[in-house]
Design an enzyme around this catalytic site. Structure first.
Site, PDB file in Angstrom:
ATOM      1  N   SER A 245      -0.820  -3.218  -4.641  1.00  0.00           N
ATOM      2  CA  SER A 245       0.443  -2.723  -4.797  1.00  0.00           C
ATOM      3  C   SER A 245       0.893  -2.600  -6.445  1.00  0.00           C
ATOM      4  CB  SER A 245       1.610  -3.592  -4.163  1.00  0.00           C
ATOM      5  OG  SER A 245       1.775  -4.707  -4.865  1.00  0.00           O
ATOM      6  N   LYS A 246       2.018  -1.885  -6.744  1.00  0.00           N
ATOM      7  CA  LYS A 246       2.182  -1.876  -7.984  1.00  0.00           C
ATOM      8  C   LYS A 246       2.637  -3.152  -8.779  1.00  0.00           C
ATOM      9  CE  LYS A 246       4.833   2.530  -6.839  1.00  0.00           C
ATOM     10  NZ  LYS A 246       6.319   3.028  -6.473  1.00  0.00           N
TER      11      LYS A 246
END
Length: 473
Positions: A245-246
């Site tokens: 994920s980011k």
RNA sequence: GUCCCCAUCGUCUAGUCAGGCCUAGGACACGACCCUUUCAAGGUUGAGACACGGGUUCGAAUCCCGUUGGGGACGCCA
């Protein structure tokens, strides 16, 4: 029936690699149907209802990322925020129909409920306090949220195109918030209303949305609409096996571009990460459109492997058009070596690209290797190259120099023949001569064929570089 | 913790739905060799997996159950 898909990122950052794959699958699925008679459209919707976290920079980064990847969408992107009135209207309708209700719980009460639920091992957080309570009891001065009156019994089933039939007991799902206290719609409501209004037929998204699909199914039911087909694709994991994920290791697509990867590489790699077509590895985008289908999407998460991506990139670089590569390389060279490029750098690169691209796995590496042609004399020497230029090496070069100067035809083959002749006359193997020449010409021990290099550089530059070395430090 | 999902070489996967064609195939990475002016590329080749335990069946990587392991979701975020 025309297939309509969408990619619906929230603009809170760049387009990360997982989002890129989701976009790719949606795009491919739509294109596949567009090409096979039934019709297909792919839309882009920006989920910008969280005003605090949404930024225009992020929206632009998403456009840029998709564009670079070569994924085009139909018409103008839809702004979810701009449709808030429609979302609100849907919630009001449910309220009027008795399918939703106002809830006046404070955040403190909710927090207590959450804690209690977890302690008791329940999944359902909200306890339904206001579900059947008389609105007359409403505390003054408190803005209520609107919640869906979700079924308490039975189960909700989704027939997922990737995961198969997935069932959950309704007792697990609490009454979700549709409209916040400030009157803005929540994601859950907005997605359902938008997907319905946009005529989305297939919702292809990450597996992390699977549980949302249950709630959304309940909402579709309450609104009296048919739910779209769901396809929850497995997540991409990092090297540690956790969701990418980011916040956790996922890079934006532009980071891959900057690292020297080609968009077609990303498309091919991302396609294969979670989807397969027999033993095929190298799959062109046209071929992918032709073959792509939800049946072949795997069910388990996949780890992102930069080594395989790199190998694939090498393949696509070798296949790429020379002129395109020259432009990509020049861009980097101009930025990295301002004022140090040779006048005819571009021409040399074009001539030498065939030999260069064979040896590079990224555009960065290609640019690095291109400096042997692009930079002005005198060139820099690596330590290993320097070692090739000891007394023996220099002696050979001194002998070879006039031979090259006198060479008739100045091309790859002729130069190799000439040099071989020179080497053999002196009782040397070709390699014994070629290595010092390579060092003198490129400042390195690794490069394309030295004869190709001489050819590209031309007689004058070649002799000039030899002279630089022969002249000593 | 609760719910949901997943499970073939180190990694991505083929095979699983329609059980025998699988002494499990391919790709990346790794080792060796060949080619060779270096490095790549290419070629040949080696090592390397059906998580475990029960069933069902003449026969299971494939079907069923359980265990274990991994992941995801549990917001007035999206």
């Amino acid at each position: 029936m025309t297939v309509v898909t969408r990619f619906a990122p929230s603009p809170t950052g760049y387009l990360h690699i997982g989002g890129a794959r989701t976009a790719l699958y949606n795009w491919l699925f739509a294109k596949h149907h567009a090409c096979h008679g039934t019709g297909g459209k792919f839309f882009l919707r920006i989920e910008d209802t969280d005003r605090a976290r949404s930024t225009q920079e992020a929206v632009d980064a998403i456009y840029a990322g998709l564009t670079w990847l070569g994924l085009d969408w139909e018409g103008e992107p839809v702004s979810q925020f701009a449709r808030a009135d429609l979302h609100r209207a849907a919630a009001e309708r449910l309220l009027a129909e008795g399918k939703a209700y106002r809830c006046y719980c404070s955040t403190e009460e909710l927090a207590a409920m959450r804690e209690a639920a977890r302690k008791e091992g329940r999944q359902r957080m909200y306890d339904g306090t206001w579900r059947d309570r008389d609105p007359a009891d409403a505390p003054k001065g408190v803005d209520p949220v609107i919640r869906l009156k979700a079924p308490l019994e039975g189960e909700t089933v989704i027939e997922d195109r990737v995961q198969g039939r997935v069932t959950v007991a309704n007792a697990q799902l609490d009454d979700m918030v549709l409209l916040r206290a400030d009157g803005t719609p929540t994601y859950m409501l907005a997605v359902v209303v938008d997907d319905h209004d946009m005529g989305i037929t297939h919702v292809i998204r990450g597996d992390d949305h699977l549980t949302n699909a249950f709630r959304q199914t309940q909402l579709y039911l309450a609104l009296g609409w048919d739910a779209p087909q769901f396809a929850h694709i497995p997540l991409i994991h990092g090297q540690d096996g956790a969701k990418l994920s980011k916040r956790h290791g996922a890079l934006g697509v532009e980071a891959y571009r900057d690292a020297g990867f080609l968009p077609e590489t990303l498309r091919n790699y991302l396609l294969r990460l979670g989807w397969g077509h027999g033993d095929d590895e190298i799959i062109s985008t046209d071929q992918a459109i032709d073959w792509f289908g939800l049946e072949n999407v795997g069910k388990s998460a996949a780890r992102f492997d930069i080594a395989k991506l790199t190998n694939l990139n090498g393949h696509y670089i070798r296949e790429a058009d020379d002129a395109r590569l020259v432009e990509l390389v020049m861009e980097r060279l101009e930025a990295g070596h301002p004022g140090r490029l040779a006048k005819d750098a571009r021409d040399r690169l074009f001539k030498g690209m065939a030999g260069l691209k064979e040896r590079a796995k990224t555009i960065s590496e290609l640019s690095e290797n291109s400096t042997i042609y692009a930079l002005q004399r005198p060139i820099e020497m690596t330590e290993k190259a320097q070692q090739q230029l000891g007394a023996d090496g220099l002696a050979l070069l001194r002998g070879l120099r006039p031979v090259l100067d006198a060479a008739g035809t100045w091309n790859d083959e002729a130069l190799m023949a000439t040099t071989r002749e020179f080497a053999e006359a002196g009782g040397h193997k070709l390699g014994a001569v070629a290595q010092p020449v390579r060092a003198a010409l490129t400042g390195s021990t690794v490069s394309p064929s030295v004869f190709e290099i001489m050819d590209v550089l031309g007689r004058e530059e070649t002799l000039g570089r030899l002279d630089d070395v022969l002249a000593g430090p």
